[in-house]
Design a protein around this motif. Structure first.
Motif, PDB file in Angstrom:
ATOM      1  N   MET A 124      40.420  43.029  85.961  1.00 31.63           N
ATOM      2  CA  MET A 124      40.090  42.278  84.747  1.00 31.63           C
ATOM      3  C   MET A 124      40.525  40.821  84.882  1.00 31.63           C
ATOM      4  SD  MET A 124      40.816  45.105  81.786  1.00 31.63           S
ATOM      5  CE  MET A 124      40.202  44.126  80.450  1.00 31.63           C
ATOM      6  N   ASN A 125      41.632  40.567  85.555  1.00 29.92           N
ATOM      7  CA  ASN A 125      42.062  39.184  85.805  1.00 29.92           C
ATOM      8  C   ASN A 125      41.081  38.467  86.725  1.00 29.92           C
ATOM      9  OD1 ASN A 125      44.307  39.188  84.134  1.00 29.92           O
ATOM     10  ND2 ASN A 125      45.649  39.969  85.741  1.00 29.92           N
ATOM     11  N   LEU A 126      40.541  39.190  87.720  1.00 27.35           N
ATOM     12  CA  LEU A 126      39.527  38.590  88.587  1.00 27.35           C
ATOM     13  C   LEU A 126      38.292  38.191  87.770  1.00 27.35           C
ATOM     14  CD1 LEU A 126      39.626  40.917  91.729  1.00 27.35           C
ATOM     15  CD2 LEU A 126      40.357  38.537  91.594  1.00 27.35           C
ATOM     16  N   LEU A 127      37.902  39.063  86.840  1.00 26.99           N
ATOM     17  CA  LEU A 127      36.751  38.747  85.977  1.00 26.99           C
ATOM     18  C   LEU A 127      37.036  37.530  85.106  1.00 26.99           C
ATOM     19  CD1 LEU A 127      35.656  42.329  84.876  1.00 26.99           C
ATOM     20  CD2 LEU A 127      34.359  40.740  86.296  1.00 26.99           C
ATOM     21  N   ARG A 128      38.231  37.472  84.560  1.00 24.25           N
ATOM     22  CA  ARG A 128      38.586  36.342  83.701  1.00 24.25           C
ATOM     23  C   ARG A 128      38.638  35.046  84.500  1.00 24.25           C
ATOM     24  NH1 ARG A 128      44.243  36.291  80.855  1.00 24.25           N
ATOM     25  NH2 ARG A 128      44.433  37.542  82.696  1.00 24.25           N
ATOM     26  N   ASN A 129      39.191  35.108  85.701  1.00 29.86           N
ATOM     27  CA  ASN A 129      39.243  33.917  86.545  1.00 29.86           C
ATOM     28  C   ASN A 129      37.853  33.452  86.950  1.00 29.86           C
ATOM     29  OD1 ASN A 129      42.012  33.920  86.382  1.00 29.86           O
ATOM     30  ND2 ASN A 129      42.310  34.971  88.329  1.00 29.86           N
ATOM     31  N   ALA A 130      36.913  34.389  87.042  1.00 30.18           N
ATOM     32  CA  ALA A 130      35.530  34.029  87.370  1.00 30.18           C
ATOM     33  C   ALA A 130      34.798  33.475  86.155  1.00 30.18           C
ATOM     34  CB  ALA A 130      34.789  35.242  87.928  1.00 30.18           C
ATOM     35  N   GLY A 131      35.396  33.579  84.960  1.00 28.92           N
ATOM     36  CA  GLY A 131      34.798  33.019  83.752  1.00 28.92           C
ATOM     37  C   GLY A 131      34.092  34.041  82.880  1.00 28.92           C
ATOM     38  N   TYR A 132      34.187  35.317  83.226  1.00 33.26           N
ATOM     39  CA  TYR A 132      33.554  36.367  82.423  1.00 33.26           C
ATOM     40  C   TYR A 132      34.601  36.943  81.471  1.00 33.26           C
ATOM     41  CZ  TYR A 132      29.738  35.946  85.683  1.00 33.26           C
ATOM     42  OH  TYR A 132      28.697  35.448  86.423  1.00 33.26           O
ATOM     43  N   LEU A 133      34.447  36.614  80.189  1.00 33.29           N
ATOM     44  CA  LEU A 133      35.433  37.026  79.197  1.00 33.29           C
ATOM     45  C   LEU A 133      34.965  38.208  78.356  1.00 33.29           C
ATOM     46  CD1 LEU A 133      36.607  33.499  78.010  1.00 33.29           C
ATOM     47  CD2 LEU A 133      37.596  34.968  79.764  1.00 33.29           C
ATOM     48  N   LYS A 134      33.683  38.526  78.409  1.00 29.03           N
ATOM     49  CA  LYS A 134      33.159  39.666  77.642  1.00 29.03           C
ATOM     50  C   LYS A 134      33.119  40.875  78.563  1.00 29.03           C
ATOM     51  CE  LYS A 134      30.446  37.009  74.408  1.00 29.03           C
ATOM     52  NZ  LYS A 134      29.131  36.811  73.812  1.00 29.03           N
ATOM     53  N   ILE A 135      34.113  41.752  78.393  1.00 29.99           N
ATOM     54  CA  ILE A 135      34.257  42.919  79.251  1.00 29.99           C
ATOM     55  C   ILE A 135      34.250  44.157  78.365  1.00 29.99           C
ATOM     56  CG2 ILE A 135      35.716  44.079  80.950  1.00 29.99           C
ATOM     57  CD1 ILE A 135      36.965  41.285  81.480  1.00 29.99           C
ATOM     58  N   ALA A 136      33.436  45.138  78.724  1.00 31.33           N
ATOM     59  CA  ALA A 136      33.397  46.409  78.007  1.00 31.33           C
ATOM     60  C   ALA A 136      33.883  47.502  78.941  1.00 31.33           C
ATOM     61  CB  ALA A 136      31.978  46.708  77.531  1.00 31.33           C
ATOM     62  N   LEU A 137      34.827  48.308  78.471  1.00 31.45           N
ATOM     63  CA  LEU A 137      35.326  49.418  79.268  1.00 31.45           C
ATOM     64  C   LEU A 137      34.429  50.632  79.021  1.00 31.45           C
ATOM     65  CD1 LEU A 137      39.150  49.028  78.674  1.00 31.45           C
ATOM     66  CD2 LEU A 137      37.808  48.262  80.631  1.00 31.45           C
ATOM     67  N   VAL A 138      34.022  51.273  80.091  1.00 25.38           N
ATOM     68  CA  VAL A 138      33.107  52.411  80.001  1.00 25.38           C
ATOM     69  C   VAL A 138      33.910  53.682  80.231  1.00 25.38           C
ATOM     70  CG1 VAL A 138      31.056  53.470  80.997  1.00 25.38           C
ATOM     71  CG2 VAL A 138      31.218  50.987  80.866  1.00 25.38           C
ATOM     72  N   GLY A 139      33.687  54.678  79.367  1.00 29.31           N
ATOM     73  CA  GLY A 139      34.335  55.967  79.509  1.00 29.31           C
ATOM     74  C   GLY A 139      33.366  57.077  79.183  1.00 29.31           C
ATOM     75  N   LEU A 140      33.806  58.305  79.388  1.00 32.44           N
ATOM     76  CA  LEU A 140      32.969  59.444  79.045  1.00 32.44           C
ATOM     77  C   LEU A 140      32.916  59.611  77.537  1.00 32.44           C
ATOM     78  CD1 LEU A 140      34.254  62.119  81.585  1.00 32.44           C
ATOM     79  CD2 LEU A 140      32.114  60.849  81.670  1.00 32.44           C
ATOM     80  N   ASP A 141      31.811  60.117  77.060  1.00 35.24           N
ATOM     81  CA  ASP A 141      31.708  60.460  75.651  1.00 35.24           C
ATOM     82  C   ASP A 141      32.649  61.631  75.402  1.00 35.24           C
ATOM     83  OD1 ASP A 141      30.969  60.747  73.047  1.00 35.24           O
ATOM     84  OD2 ASP A 141      28.944  61.470  73.454  1.00 35.24           O
ATOM     85  N   GLY A 142      33.406  61.596  74.315  1.00 35.24           N
ATOM     86  CA  GLY A 142      34.384  62.638  74.018  1.00 35.24           C
ATOM     87  C   GLY A 142      33.768  64.010  73.904  1.00 35.24           C
ATOM     88  N   ARG A 143      32.505  64.112  73.537  1.00 31.89           N
ATOM     89  CA  ARG A 143      31.839  65.409  73.416  1.00 31.89           C
ATOM     90  C   ARG A 143      31.487  65.964  74.797  1.00 31.89           C
ATOM     91  NH1 ARG A 143      28.976  62.263  68.995  1.00 31.89           N
ATOM     92  NH2 ARG A 143      28.234  61.228  70.825  1.00 31.89           N
TER      93      ARG A 143
END
Length: 146
Positions: A124-143
């Motif tokens: 995430m720090n690499l993404l921020r240093n590259a200038g990408y501040l909109k990050i969405a974490l992907v996970g499994l659906d709880g169902r």
């Protein structure tokens, strides 16, 4: 003839209005019981439970863009944009190509369960240093989670 001011006692009345020197403790006990109940209910809520298994989520899925940009951190800590592997030092250039230089595009970050929190924060720090501040974490659906 002067008028005498002051309290005059009626004849034959000793102490009609006797002063009570006792403290009424009933309201005090009521307040203490209410506070006791509040603390008994609030104390379990203030504790922290550390049993964490985060990859599953029951949140309603957000609408995806037509062509989302997925950055994947695999269990061996290698990175991939979409299906193509990318080196950490070339991540900025690879993201520029995947997003057509649009730094406001959301990056969907996927990580294996075996990836440590520190490694995920490093990506995430690499993404921020590259200038990408909109990050969405992907996970499994709880169902769908096992």
């Amino acid at each position: 003839m002067g008028v005498r001011l002051g309290a005059r006692r009626r004849q034959g009345a000793e102490d009609d209005l006797a002063v009570a020197h006792e403290i009424n403790v009933t309201p005090f006990i009521d307040v203490m019981l209410v506070l006791l109940i509040i603390f008994m209910v609030a104390a379990p809520l203030a504790t922290v439970d550390l049993g964490v298994d985060l990859p599953a989520s029951t949140a309603a899925p957000q609408p995806r863009p037509d062509k989302p940009v997925y950055l994947t951190v695999q269990s061996d800590l290698t990175l991939a944009i979409g299906e193509s592997p990318v080196a950490r030092d070339a991540l900025d250039a690879a993201l520029q190509g995947a997003t057509n230089g649009n730094k406001d595009e959301r990056i969907f970050l996927r990580a294996d369960k075996a990836v440590s929190y520190g490694e995920l924060m490093a990506v995430m720090n690499l993404l921020r240093n590259a200038g990408y501040l909109k990050i969405a974490l992907v996970g499994l659906d709880g169902r769908d989670a096992p």
